[in-house]
Design a protein around this motif. Structure first.
Motif, PDB file in Angstrom:
ATOM      1  N   ILE A  87      10.163   0.589   2.385  1.00  0.00           N
ATOM      2  CA  ILE A  87      10.393   2.029   2.416  1.00  0.00           C
ATOM      3  C   ILE A  87       9.210   2.627   3.170  1.00  0.00           C
ATOM      4  CG2 ILE A  87      10.768   4.127   1.070  1.00  0.00           C
ATOM      5  CD1 ILE A  87      12.985   2.068   0.753  1.00  0.00           C
ATOM      6  N   ALA A  88       9.405   2.967   4.413  1.00  0.00           N
ATOM      7  CA  ALA A  88       8.292   3.404   5.252  1.00  0.00           C
ATOM      8  C   ALA A  88       7.815   4.794   4.875  1.00  0.00           C
ATOM      9  CB  ALA A  88       8.699   3.364   6.723  1.00  0.00           C
TER      10      ALA A  88
ATOM     11  N   THR B 290       3.841   2.158   2.587  1.00  0.00           N
ATOM     12  CA  THR B 290       4.753   3.260   2.278  1.00  0.00           C
ATOM     13  C   THR B 290       3.985   4.575   2.227  1.00  0.00           C
ATOM     14  OG1 THR B 290       6.234   1.825   0.989  1.00  0.00           O
ATOM     15  CG2 THR B 290       6.325   4.196   0.526  1.00  0.00           C
ATOM     16  N   GLU B 291       4.591   5.627   2.771  1.00  0.00           N
ATOM     17  CA  GLU B 291       4.033   6.972   2.663  1.00  0.00           C
ATOM     18  C   GLU B 291       4.965   7.846   1.839  1.00  0.00           C
ATOM     19  OE1 GLU B 291       2.828  10.882   5.394  1.00  0.00           O
ATOM     20  OE2 GLU B 291       3.743   9.122   6.331  1.00  0.00           O
TER      21      GLU B 291
ATOM     22  N   LEU C   9      -1.322   1.800  10.394  1.00  0.00           N
ATOM     23  CA  LEU C   9      -1.564   0.623   9.564  1.00  0.00           C
ATOM     24  C   LEU C   9      -0.310  -0.223   9.437  1.00  0.00           C
ATOM     25  CD1 LEU C   9      -3.845  -0.630   7.839  1.00  0.00           C
ATOM     26  CD2 LEU C   9      -2.880   0.593   5.871  1.00  0.00           C
ATOM     27  N   ARG C  10       0.822   0.439   9.281  1.00  0.00           N
ATOM     28  CA  ARG C  10       2.080  -0.298   9.193  1.00  0.00           C
ATOM     29  C   ARG C  10       2.328  -1.089  10.470  1.00  0.00           C
ATOM     30  NH1 ARG C  10       5.345   3.689   8.809  1.00  0.00           N
ATOM     31  NH2 ARG C  10       4.962   4.015   6.588  1.00  0.00           N
ATOM     32  N   GLY C  11       2.015  -0.490  11.606  1.00  0.00           N
ATOM     33  CA  GLY C  11       2.174  -1.197  12.878  1.00  0.00           C
ATOM     34  C   GLY C  11       1.228  -2.376  13.005  1.00  0.00           C
ATOM     35  N   GLU C  12      -0.012  -2.179  12.569  1.00  0.00           N
ATOM     36  CA  GLU C  12      -0.992  -3.266  12.656  1.00  0.00           C
ATOM     37  C   GLU C  12      -0.626  -4.442  11.760  1.00  0.00           C
ATOM     38  OE1 GLU C  12      -4.963  -0.564  13.697  1.00  0.00           O
ATOM     39  OE2 GLU C  12      -4.820  -1.617  11.764  1.00  0.00           O
ATOM     40  N   LEU C  13       0.054  -4.157  10.656  1.00  0.00           N
ATOM     41  CA  LEU C  13       0.398  -5.197   9.686  1.00  0.00           C
ATOM     42  C   LEU C  13       1.832  -5.694   9.839  1.00  0.00           C
ATOM     43  CD1 LEU C  13      -1.293  -3.596   6.541  1.00  0.00           C
ATOM     44  CD2 LEU C  13      -2.188  -5.449   7.967  1.00  0.00           C
ATOM     45  N   ALA C  14       2.455  -5.318  10.933  1.00  0.00           N
ATOM     46  CA  ALA C  14       3.883  -5.623  11.100  1.00  0.00           C
ATOM     47  C   ALA C  14       4.184  -7.114  11.100  1.00  0.00           C
ATOM     48  CB  ALA C  14       4.407  -4.985  12.389  1.00  0.00           C
ATOM     49  N   GLU C  15       3.233  -7.932  11.485  1.00  0.00           N
ATOM     50  CA  GLU C  15       3.466  -9.373  11.510  1.00  0.00           C
ATOM     51  C   GLU C  15       3.076 -10.051  10.204  1.00  0.00           C
ATOM     52  OE1 GLU C  15       5.123 -10.768  14.003  1.00  0.00           O
ATOM     53  OE2 GLU C  15       5.241  -8.739  14.829  1.00  0.00           O
ATOM     54  N   THR C  16       2.770  -9.260   9.191  1.00  0.00           N
ATOM     55  CA  THR C  16       2.437  -9.802   7.872  1.00  0.00           C
ATOM     56  C   THR C  16       3.552  -9.443   6.894  1.00  0.00           C
ATOM     57  OG1 THR C  16       1.312  -7.871   6.895  1.00  0.00           O
ATOM     58  CG2 THR C  16       0.030  -9.236   8.413  1.00  0.00           C
TER      59      THR C  16
ATOM     60  N   ILE D 190       0.853  -1.183   0.000  1.00  0.00           N
ATOM     61  CA  ILE D 190       0.000   0.000   0.000  1.00  0.00           C
ATOM     62  C   ILE D 190       0.889   1.233   0.000  1.00  0.00           C
ATOM     63  CG2 ILE D 190      -1.709   1.330   1.304  1.00  0.00           C
ATOM     64  CD1 ILE D 190      -2.653  -1.393   2.454  1.00  0.00           C
ATOM     65  N   VAL D 191       0.647   2.127  -0.941  1.00  0.00           N
ATOM     66  CA  VAL D 191       1.394   3.384  -1.024  1.00  0.00           C
ATOM     67  C   VAL D 191       0.405   4.532  -0.881  1.00  0.00           C
ATOM     68  CG1 VAL D 191       2.911   4.839  -2.408  1.00  0.00           C
ATOM     69  CG2 VAL D 191       3.130   2.343  -2.535  1.00  0.00           C
ATOM     70  N   ASN D 192       0.555   5.306   0.165  1.00  0.00           N
ATOM     71  CA  ASN D 192      -0.311   6.460   0.404  1.00  0.00           C
ATOM     72  C   ASN D 192       0.433   7.747   0.034  1.00  0.00           C
ATOM     73  OD1 ASN D 192      -2.409   4.877   1.378  1.00  0.00           O
ATOM     74  ND2 ASN D 192      -1.673   4.982   3.490  1.00  0.00           N
TER      75      ASN D 192
END
Length: 246
Positions: free
Chosen positions: A235-236, A180-181, A168-175, A136-138
């Protein structure tokens, strides 16, 4: 890069200047792109230019029913969706002191830039989670992290995108899903023209204040860079500025 060639993407705001540049960069990199935009005529014209590697879907991201139906409107030949580029946004009525601007303008900016972005993400993310794959790129803005007077609603919307992306990145960290922003600085897109409701003199005066600006292709190239990293690299956040800005 061979893995990336089979991937499918959705780009919102695809008929605008930034969306067109992003789409072209994705297609050139071997990806297929679902083009989503509320301007049906421009969308179909652009899809015709781009050829069979794209599929247009007229979509107003502020319409909950339409966004909920988005996954069903994507043809099987463009599935699964591995990449979502949340690009749609506007600043109509912006560059106005908050107390002098119209409440409906402020609400419209938030509804599109933040809530619409969240709705589209919610519609496509469950399948990514199920497959444990996706990116996901925002498209945010330097306004997400910098105070710029007379842009209260736009900056609030982009700050919301920033925090949504971080969370969202934190919630999906285990996936295996990457988030990316992108935080572009001043870029020559039609967002300035629409901000001033088609007043080209105001658009010209705005850009004339600055020595230079980014081109949409600069942002598109940066997105492809983030997408093309190895699966274990995320790339966060990337801030992209013209060289005369700081």
């Amino acid at each position: 890069m061979a893995e990336a060639l089979s991937r499918n993407a959705v780009v919102t705001g695809a008929a605008g200047g930034m969306g067109r540049a992003i789409t072209k960069a994705l297609v050139e990199s071997g990806r297929r792109v679902v083009l989503a935009d509320r301007d049906g005529e421009s969308l179909r014209q652009f899809a015709g230019e781009m050829g069979g590697g794209t599929f247009p879907i007229q979509l107003d991201i502020t319409d909950p029913t339409s966004v909920d139906r988005l996954p069903d409107l994507i043809p099987d030949s463009f599935k699964p969706i591995d990449i979502l580029i949340n690009n749609a946004g506007h600043d109509i009525g912006g560059r106005t002191r908050f107390d002098a601007g119209a409440a409906d303008d402020w609400s419209g900016i938030i509804q599109t830039n933040l809530i619409g972005l969240m709705r589209v993400t919610r519609s496509l993310l469950p399948d990514m989670v199920r497959r444990n794959a996706g990116h996901i790129v925002n498209i945010s803005s330097i306004n997400a992290v910098r105070i710029i007077p007379d842009m209260a609603a736009y900056s609030a919307s982009k700050a919301g995108v920033h925090m949504f992306t971080e969370t969202l990145r934190g919630e999906l960290a285990e996936t295996a899903i990457r988030v990316t922003e992108m935080q572009p600085g001043l870029t020559r897109t039609n967002i300035i023209l629409t901000r001033y409701r088609g007043d080209r003199e105001k658009e010209k005066d705005y850009f004339d204040q600055f020595k230079m600006a980014l081109d949409p292709a600069d942002i598109a190239r940066s997105i492809v860079f983030a997408l093309d990293q190895p699966p274990h690299v995320q790339i966060a956040e990337m801030m992209i500025l013209p060289v005369n800005r700081y």
